[in-house]
Write a protein that holds these residues in place. Structure first.
Motif, mmCIF file in Angstrom:
data_model
loop_
_atom_site.group_PDB
_atom_site.id
_atom_site.type_symbol
_atom_site.label_atom_id
_atom_site.label_comp_id
_atom_site.label_asym_id
_atom_site.label_seq_id
_atom_site.Cartn_x
_atom_site.Cartn_y
_atom_site.Cartn_z
ATOM 1 N N TYR A 33 0.800 -1.216 0.000
ATOM 2 C CA TYR A 33 0.000 0.000 0.000
ATOM 3 C C TYR A 33 0.840 1.277 0.000
ATOM 4 O O TYR A 33 0.312 2.367 -0.108
ATOM 5 C CB TYR A 33 -0.993 0.011 1.166
ATOM 6 N N LYS A 34 2.139 1.170 0.089
ATOM 7 C CA LYS A 34 3.024 2.328 -0.001
ATOM 8 C C LYS A 34 3.796 2.250 -1.311
ATOM 9 O O LYS A 34 4.222 1.173 -1.726
ATOM 10 C CB LYS A 34 4.027 2.347 1.157
ATOM 11 N N ASP A 35 3.988 3.395 -1.948
ATOM 12 C CA ASP A 35 4.720 3.435 -3.216
ATOM 13 C C ASP A 35 6.103 2.802 -3.092
ATOM 14 O O ASP A 35 6.530 2.051 -3.966
ATOM 15 C CB ASP A 35 4.860 4.872 -3.714
ATOM 16 N N SER A 36 6.789 3.104 -2.012
ATOM 17 C CA SER A 36 8.146 2.584 -1.846
ATOM 18 C C SER A 36 8.152 1.058 -1.763
ATOM 19 O O SER A 36 9.081 0.405 -2.233
ATOM 20 C CB SER A 36 8.806 3.177 -0.610
ATOM 21 N N ASN A 37 7.101 0.484 -1.188
ATOM 22 C CA ASN A 37 7.018 -0.974 -1.100
ATOM 23 C C ASN A 37 6.770 -1.596 -2.472
ATOM 24 O O ASN A 37 7.288 -2.672 -2.766
ATOM 25 C CB ASN A 37 5.928 -1.391 -0.132
ATOM 26 N N ILE A 38 5.990 -0.930 -3.306
ATOM 27 C CA ILE A 38 5.745 -1.417 -4.671
ATOM 28 C C ILE A 38 7.049 -1.404 -5.452
ATOM 29 O O ILE A 38 7.383 -2.360 -6.157
ATOM 30 C CB ILE A 38 4.683 -0.554 -5.391
ATOM 31 N N VAL A 39 7.804 -0.332 -5.324
ATOM 32 C CA VAL A 39 9.094 -0.229 -6.012
ATOM 33 C C VAL A 39 10.015 -1.359 -5.554
ATOM 34 O O VAL A 39 10.656 -2.022 -6.376
ATOM 35 C CB VAL A 39 9.743 1.157 -5.764
ATOM 36 N N GLN A 40 10.061 -1.611 -4.260
ATOM 37 C CA GLN A 40 10.911 -2.683 -3.742
ATOM 38 C C GLN A 40 10.443 -4.047 -4.252
ATOM 39 O O GLN A 40 11.258 -4.890 -4.624
ATOM 40 C CB GLN A 40 10.928 -2.670 -2.217
ATOM 41 N N LEU A 41 9.140 -4.261 -4.308
ATOM 42 C CA LEU A 41 8.600 -5.521 -4.832
ATOM 43 C C LEU A 41 9.037 -5.727 -6.277
ATOM 44 O O LEU A 41 9.507 -6.809 -6.652
ATOM 45 C CB LEU A 41 7.072 -5.535 -4.741
ATOM 46 N N LEU A 42 8.899 -4.700 -7.094
ATOM 47 C CA LEU A 42 9.285 -4.814 -8.503
ATOM 48 C C LEU A 42 10.787 -5.065 -8.645
ATOM 49 O O LEU A 42 11.205 -5.849 -9.493
ATOM 50 C CB LEU A 42 8.855 -3.566 -9.271
ATOM 51 N N LYS A 43 11.589 -4.413 -7.829
ATOM 52 C CA LYS A 43 13.041 -4.662 -7.861
ATOM 53 C C LYS A 43 13.342 -6.108 -7.474
ATOM 54 O O LYS A 43 14.192 -6.758 -8.073
ATOM 55 C CB LYS A 43 13.777 -3.686 -6.946
ATOM 56 N N ASN A 44 12.626 -6.611 -6.465
ATOM 57 C CA ASN A 44 12.813 -8.005 -6.050
ATOM 58 C C ASN A 44 12.412 -8.981 -7.144
ATOM 59 O O ASN A 44 12.913 -10.102 -7.198
ATOM 60 C CB ASN A 44 12.033 -8.304 -4.776
ATOM 61 N N LEU A 45 11.483 -8.563 -8.018
ATOM 62 C CA LEU A 45 11.051 -9.395 -9.141
ATOM 63 C C LEU A 45 11.935 -9.180 -10.369
ATOM 64 O O LEU A 45 11.616 -9.632 -11.460
ATOM 65 C CB LEU A 45 9.587 -9.093 -9.483
ATOM 66 N N ASN A 46 13.048 -8.467 -10.179
ATOM 67 C CA ASN A 46 14.054 -8.213 -11.222
ATOM 68 C C ASN A 46 13.558 -7.343 -12.376
ATOM 69 O O ASN A 46 13.992 -7.506 -13.509
ATOM 70 C CB ASN A 46 14.618 -9.536 -11.769
ATOM 71 N N LYS A 49 13.170 -1.567 -15.176
ATOM 72 C CA LYS A 49 12.460 -0.324 -15.445
ATOM 73 C C LYS A 49 11.126 -0.367 -14.718
ATOM 74 O O LYS A 49 10.355 -1.308 -14.885
ATOM 75 C CB LYS A 49 12.216 -0.148 -16.947
ATOM 76 N N LEU A 50 10.885 0.628 -13.915
ATOM 77 C CA LEU A 50 9.648 0.693 -13.152
ATOM 78 C C LEU A 50 8.701 1.674 -13.834
ATOM 79 O O LEU A 50 8.724 2.866 -13.567
ATOM 80 C CB LEU A 50 9.938 1.116 -11.716
ATOM 81 N N THR A 51 7.876 1.149 -14.733
ATOM 82 C CA THR A 51 6.971 1.988 -15.511
ATOM 83 C C THR A 51 5.528 1.598 -15.246
ATOM 84 O O THR A 51 5.243 0.550 -14.658
ATOM 85 C CB THR A 51 7.253 1.825 -17.017
ATOM 86 N N ASN A 52 4.612 2.442 -15.718
ATOM 87 C CA ASN A 52 3.193 2.117 -15.607
ATOM 88 C C ASN A 52 2.867 0.846 -16.380
ATOM 89 O O ASN A 52 1.975 0.095 -16.000
ATOM 90 C CB ASN A 52 2.334 3.272 -16.116
ATOM 91 N N GLY A 53 3.588 0.596 -17.473
ATOM 92 C CA GLY A 53 3.365 -0.613 -18.259
ATOM 93 C C GLY A 53 3.662 -1.870 -17.468
ATOM 94 O O GLY A 53 2.950 -2.872 -17.573
ATOM 95 N N VAL A 54 4.714 -1.835 -16.660
ATOM 96 C CA VAL A 54 5.075 -2.981 -15.816
ATOM 97 C C VAL A 54 3.974 -3.225 -14.796
ATOM 98 O O VAL A 54 3.511 -4.359 -14.603
ATOM 99 C CB VAL A 54 6.426 -2.750 -15.109
ATOM 100 N N VAL A 55 3.521 -2.164 -14.148
ATOM 101 C CA VAL A 55 2.470 -2.289 -13.143
ATOM 102 C C VAL A 55 1.181 -2.787 -13.805
ATOM 103 O O VAL A 55 0.482 -3.641 -13.254
ATOM 104 C CB VAL A 55 2.248 -0.956 -12.401
ATOM 105 N N ARG A 56 0.862 -2.292 -14.997
ATOM 106 C CA ARG A 56 -0.333 -2.736 -15.718
ATOM 107 C C ARG A 56 -0.244 -4.222 -16.035
ATOM 108 O O ARG A 56 -1.207 -4.962 -15.877
ATOM 109 C CB ARG A 56 -0.510 -1.905 -17.002
#
Length: 78
Positions: A33-46, A49-56
């Motif tokens: 629920y925090k932006d920083s946690n989402i960024v860390q999750l995506l980094k952990n998933l290798n 690039k952290l873009t809206n497309g990745v989140v979508r």
């Protein structure tokens, strides 16, 4: 009221009810629920690039999984 659900959540219920036809839960996945946690999750998933497309893409995959689970278990999705 003398049922388990009411006993467990009575301090959060500000009404009287006879029965529940269905329950709707709104919530979040802990730790996302925090932006920083989402960024860390995506980094952990290798994801480099952290873009809206990745989140979508991840959102679409999660939604597809939920729909398949609901279909398999005969759970209506509203």
């Amino acid at each position: 009221m003398n049922n388990t659900f009411y006993k467990q959540y009575k301090e959060h219920i500000a009404l009287t009810y006879n029965c529940f036809d269905r329950l709707v839960f709104n919530g979040y996945i802990l730790g996302t629920y925090k932006d920083s946690n989402i960024v860390q999750l995506l980094k952990n998933l290798n994801f480099s690039k952290l873009t809206n497309g990745v989140v979508r893409c991840l959102t679409d995959q999660l939604n597809a999984h939920i729909k398949q689970y609901a279909i398999h278990n005969n759970i209506p999705v509203i």
